[in-house]
Design a protein around this motif. Sequence first.
Motif: not given
Length: 158
Positions: A35-46, A72-86
Amino acid sequence: MIRRTFMALAASTALALPAMAADKDIVDTAVDAGSFGTLVAAVQAADLVETLKGDGPFTVFAPTDDAFAAPPEGTVEDLLKPENKDKLTAILTYHVVAGKVMSTDLSDGMTAATVQGDDVTIMTEGGVMVNDANVTSADIEASNGVIHVIDAVLMPAM
């Protein structure tokens, strides 16, 4: 009879999960939970996987996939972009406290310094909350710390 069997199976599974998780680190425990797929993807992206697989101990306030679906829709997707890593790294490390903090260690109104640098506030009256997020499951032990499941994404002041 079926209900009783189901309840017994559910209870035995719930009791077995913390014991099994203690053999795995925080990242593997989160992956196995399902139940933490998004969290795991974010941890990988960071690039935080190796850190959270490290010795620790760490306390992680882990938002579920449903919690990540709330912004809001698109927020997580935007955060996962390389330019938003910080920015992503700041948000994720705001969910981590150095040390192993179990639910029995909490008191109402206490604050805890996050790895990101800002504090979170813990409230215990009427249910445990971390800032505005409810703790929905506590004390999931891992080999390098503990996970407390929360129902919202914590946002540091930026």
